[in-house]
Design an enzyme around this catalytic site. Structure first.
Site, short mmCIF file in Angstrom:
data_model
loop_
_atom_site.label_atom_id
_atom_site.label_comp_id
_atom_site.label_asym_id
_atom_site.label_seq_id
_atom_site.Cartn_x
_atom_site.Cartn_y
_atom_site.Cartn_z
N GLY A 223 -2.50 -85.26 73.05
CA GLY A 223 -3.88 -85.72 72.93
C GLY A 223 -3.94 -87.18 72.54
N ASN A 224 -5.10 -87.65 72.13
CA ASN A 224 -5.21 -89.03 71.63
C ASN A 224 -6.28 -89.09 70.56
OD1 ASN A 224 -7.83 -89.80 72.92
ND2 ASN A 224 -6.66 -89.29 74.76
N TRP A 225 -6.54 -90.27 70.02
CA TRP A 225 -7.38 -90.39 68.82
C TRP A 225 -8.86 -90.55 69.11
CZ3 TRP A 225 -4.73 -88.97 64.81
CH2 TRP A 225 -3.37 -89.26 64.73
#
Ligand code: PMT
Length: 403
Positions: free
Chosen positions: A211-213
């Site tokens: 995933g990412n932020w």
């Protein structure tokens, strides 16, 4: 005092839910904003909050029965429906939502619903499992198909102690949804935009993902601003903790890049444009393990395979009269990299934000952007709240929108 709500006639329907206590605050806020309020409670709602409290705040007696048993006075659901500019059902329990969807009319709140000519706004409140049950989700879809608008419940701690989606939206946000409903500036009315927001999660096994932020804050702010200016917005969102309250916004939740692609490719052809704000994973694991991958002492490699570039795919099918706006999140050679993306994805303009700027990019409540155009010109903006950044972007969309 909010002039939008002044002298508006609002019926508030309260059903049997622990969130009924929030209806007291909601009524106080609406009355304070100048609205004239009549309240209908289901018999079960009276178990959760007293009619005296509600009647005092509403400045009028509450209605529960079809008639007053003391003097035979008839509470006409037809007259109530005619009187109202808006029927707000908050909290709406799963039971009442199910009855509304199926035309059941066994109390005054429901007979008024069936005969109301005015628009209906529904703020569901229930436990997370009840909310997520397919029967309830189907009932909510049915209400939407009747033209009713839903103030989506928030995620958080529920009365049961469980944490999840189902908690009635806070009274202040419901009032905002009511205000938005009455306030429809015309600038983008009749226009329809697709907005993507948040991250995508690419599953590795049942417990892990890539995933990412991205928090979704920037994309949701853009959706909200477009909706405030009268546009219909289809928001396609990766996993976030944000809810959208504006009645012009229809949100579709997705998890992976492939799901986001499928939704976007369906929606985009029928829009006036799209704003691609999501942080889409460029790669996903090329295989998914159905069981949790066990820890071993040796190295573990995961092969990655590229996801579709959603913005580029939309760029390929973009029609002459459609707009396509992209984002570029950069860490180096910002202007050159974003200019390349603008070109390769066939965008009309691109919004650059750099992780080198303090307070910009992921998760902050602020952002610092530049808008880069096809002719190489650029407009640079100061660090601002994401709500104000969204205003700058939508101002540019208004200027660029092809009629
Ligand atoms: O959500 P927040 O916490 O508020 O953070 C906001 C943000 C930093 C995520 C946002 O401002 C932002 O920059 N979004 C784009 C992030 C990104 O993925 O940028 P990119 O440079 O990798 O992608 C370029 C463009 O192509 C973007 O419009 C992106 O949505 C799109 N893209 C990228 C890859 C892919 N497979 N499909 C795409 O559509």
């Amino acid at each position: 005092m909010s002039s939008v709500l002044k002298d508006k006639h609002i019926i508030i329907g309260i059903t049997g839910s622990i969130a009924a206590y929030k209806a007291a605050i909601l009524i106080r806020l609406l009355v304070k904003s100048g609205a004239e309020v009549k309240v209908i409670m289901t018999p079960m709602a009276k178990q959760f909050i007293t009619p005296l409290t509600i009647a005092t705040l509403a400045k009028s007696p509450i209605l529960v029965d079809f008639y007053n048993p003391e003097n035979g006075d008839w509470n006409s659901h037809v007259d109530l429906g005619m009187w109202a500019d808006l029927y707000l059902i908050a909290p709406a329990s799963a039971n009442t939502i199910g009855k509304m969807a199926n035309g059941i009319a066994d109390n005054l709140l429901l007979t008024t619903y069936l005969s109301a000519k005015c628009p209906v706004l529904v703020a569901p409140a229930m436990d997370l499992d009840m909310y997520a049950h397919p029967a309830n989700l189907k009932n909510l879809e049915t209400l939407k198909s009747y033209g009713n608008r839903i103030v989506e419940p928030a995620s958080g701690e529920l009365a049961s102690g469980l944490i999840g989606k189902g908690r009635m939206e806070e009274p202040e946000n419901i009032v905002k949804a009511v205000e938005d409903f009455f306030f429809q500036p015309a600038e983008l009315s009749g226009k329809h935009f697709l907005v993507t927001a948040g991250p995508t999660f690419e599953p590795i096994d049942p417990v892990r993902f890539i995933g990412n932020w991205s928090s979704g804050k920037m994309g949701y702010a853009i959706a909200e601003e477009l909706a405030k200016r009268g546009a219909k917005v289809s928001l396609v969102s990766g996993p976030t903790n944000i809810s959208s309250t504006h009645p012009n916004i229809t949100k579709t939740d997705v998890v992976s890049a492939e799901e986001m692609y499928q939704k976007c490719i369906d929606i985009y052809p029928n829009t006036h444009g799209a704003v691609m704000c999501a942080a889409v994973a460029d790669y996903r694991p090329d295989s998914y393990s159905n069981v949790k991958i066990k820890r071993k002492s040796n190295d573990l490699s995961i092969n990655l395979t590229p996801n579709k570039d959603i913005a580029a795919e939309l760029g390929k099918i973009k029609k002459q009269e459609q707009l396509l706006v992209g984002f570029a999140l950069e860490t180096n050679d910002e202007v050159q990299n974003s200019a390349k993306k603008l070109q390769s994805k066939n965008l009309d303009f691109i919004v650059l934000n750099s992780l080198r700027d303090k307070g910009a990019g992921f998760n902050h409540d602020t952002n610092k952007i530049s808008i880069i155009f096809k002719d190489g010109k650029a407009e640079h903006f100061d660090l601002k709240s994401k709500a104000n950044v969204a205003k700058d972007i939508v101002d540019q969309i208004v200027r660029s929108t092809k009629s």
